[in-house]
Design a protein around this motif. Sequence first.
Motif, short mmCIF file in Angstrom:
data_model
loop_
_atom_site.label_atom_id
_atom_site.label_comp_id
_atom_site.label_asym_id
_atom_site.label_seq_id
_atom_site.Cartn_x
_atom_site.Cartn_y
_atom_site.Cartn_z
N UNK A 73 64.04 10.38 49.77
CA UNK A 73 63.59 9.10 49.24
C UNK A 73 63.91 8.88 47.77
N UNK A 74 64.17 9.95 47.03
CA UNK A 74 64.34 9.82 45.58
C UNK A 74 65.79 9.83 45.13
N UNK A 75 66.71 10.24 45.97
CA UNK A 75 68.13 10.15 45.66
C UNK A 75 68.81 9.39 46.79
N UNK A 76 69.96 8.82 46.48
CA UNK A 76 70.67 8.01 47.48
C UNK A 76 72.16 8.32 47.41
N UNK A 77 72.88 7.84 48.40
CA UNK A 77 74.33 8.02 48.43
C UNK A 77 74.95 7.48 47.15
N UNK A 78 75.86 8.28 46.58
CA UNK A 78 76.54 7.87 45.36
C UNK A 78 75.86 8.31 44.08
N UNK A 79 74.63 8.79 44.16
CA UNK A 79 73.95 9.26 42.95
C UNK A 79 74.69 10.46 42.36
N UNK A 80 74.72 10.52 41.05
CA UNK A 80 75.30 11.64 40.32
C UNK A 80 74.16 12.57 39.94
N UNK A 81 74.29 13.85 40.30
CA UNK A 81 73.17 14.78 40.12
C UNK A 81 73.64 16.12 39.57
N UNK A 82 72.72 16.79 38.90
CA UNK A 82 72.85 18.22 38.60
C UNK A 82 71.95 18.95 39.59
N UNK A 83 72.32 20.17 39.93
CA UNK A 83 71.56 20.90 40.94
C UNK A 83 70.78 22.06 40.36
N UNK A 84 69.45 22.00 40.50
CA UNK A 84 68.63 23.18 40.17
C UNK A 84 68.86 24.20 41.28
N UNK A 85 69.33 25.40 40.96
CA UNK A 85 69.84 26.30 42.00
C UNK A 85 68.79 27.18 42.67
N UNK A 86 67.52 27.04 42.32
CA UNK A 86 66.50 27.99 42.76
C UNK A 86 65.82 27.58 44.05
N UNK A 87 65.62 28.56 44.93
CA UNK A 87 64.80 28.38 46.12
C UNK A 87 63.55 29.25 45.96
N UNK A 88 62.38 28.64 46.21
CA UNK A 88 61.12 29.36 46.13
C UNK A 88 60.46 29.36 47.51
N UNK A 89 59.22 29.80 47.56
CA UNK A 89 58.54 29.94 48.85
C UNK A 89 58.61 28.67 49.70
N UNK A 90 58.49 27.51 49.05
CA UNK A 90 58.50 26.24 49.78
C UNK A 90 59.78 26.06 50.58
N UNK A 91 60.87 26.61 50.10
CA UNK A 91 62.18 26.40 50.73
C UNK A 91 62.51 27.46 51.76
N UNK A 92 61.77 28.54 51.78
CA UNK A 92 62.14 29.71 52.57
C UNK A 92 61.14 29.94 53.71
N UNK A 93 61.62 30.58 54.72
CA UNK A 93 60.76 30.86 55.89
C UNK A 93 59.91 32.09 55.61
N UNK A 94 58.91 31.91 54.75
CA UNK A 94 58.02 33.03 54.42
C UNK A 94 56.67 32.79 55.11
N UNK A 95 56.02 33.87 55.54
CA UNK A 95 54.75 33.70 56.27
C UNK A 95 53.63 33.15 55.41
N UNK A 96 53.68 33.40 54.10
CA UNK A 96 52.61 32.95 53.21
C UNK A 96 53.18 32.65 51.84
#
Length: 357
Positions: A73-96
């Motif tokens: 919802x916050x970015x759209x096609x054509x947007x120019x972006x920099x990428x924060x490269x970090x994945x934390x618990x929210x992004x990973x299949x961790x049990x807790x």
Amino acid sequence: MKSLRLYGKEDLRYEEADKPQLEKENDVIIKVKAVGICGSDLSRYKKLGPYVEGMVWGHEFSGEVVEVGPKVSHVKLGDRVAGAPCFTCEDLAVPEVCYYCQKAEFARCENLTVIGARHGGAYAEFIRLPEKNCVQIPDNVDYESAAMIEPSAVVVHGYYHTNITAGDTVVIVGCGNMGLLSVKFAQIFGATTIIAVDIAEDALTMAKATGATHVINSAKENALEAIDTLTGGLMADIVVEAAGSPITSAQVFAYAKKGGGVVFLGIPYADVMVERFYFEKIVRSELTVWGAWNCVSAPFPGKEWLTIMSLLKNRQLELKSMITHRLSLEQGPEIFETVSHKKPEDNFGKIMFFPEK
């Protein structure tokens, strides 16, 4: 798609890889426009090898959004972006969710990983990221500068740990890209005396051009004595260790004034043996020692990213002058080999790849 994939120590290959696809509803596919070489990439290439054999590599990048998931919802096609490269618990299949993510201390996440380690990286034509990792680039900020926001965020994250104050004296040890960025941000934070220390004249020349008020070649003169002279015996309010050297990581304690502090940005990848003289400086000078890791904080990806983007937008920060090489991905294996075995006369600042080149 074209890519650089790391198979082992000094085994980097330019080859085809599968183009990433949308997997989660908040995923974004980005066409990579510019991606830089990080010092940690060089260490992994020469000393450590990949986390996963054959992984598409790289994590300092910017690009254009070309696909979005249904919940984006916050970015759209054509947007120019920099990428924060970090994945934390929210992004990973961790049990807790770990203790630190619960406290929103994302740089300390127990499961922290970055793109190019166990997930596809940015030395490629396309990359997939969660929407929250995308930081929109203002119209007046170019892709090259935006690709340098991540290493800049690492430096700012380190300075945010300290008590740096306008008018301070800052010593920066190591004048590679992280050291040069440390010089730039010492200026922005208001330091009036910025002393850069290195053993390479070309690096010191770049540090002087970047904003260092004084430079010291520690291969030719005693850095401790030179800093003592330059500061009238007081030494530095803040010392930044950006060399990642086992030797300098011990010596930096002597460069700080009483009540000052040392922030470590460099990673030695070796044991650091601290002589009594240097160690006692921590106690007798009542020093504060800060370790600084990664580039993110809360709200994710953190004020580091928003601060740097604002500085670029308002033309208070200039980064492109640090770039010395602009290359295609196909030139990747050759340039990594060259930099890893560089000669004293070789001059490498920031190396930037352009996947479309």
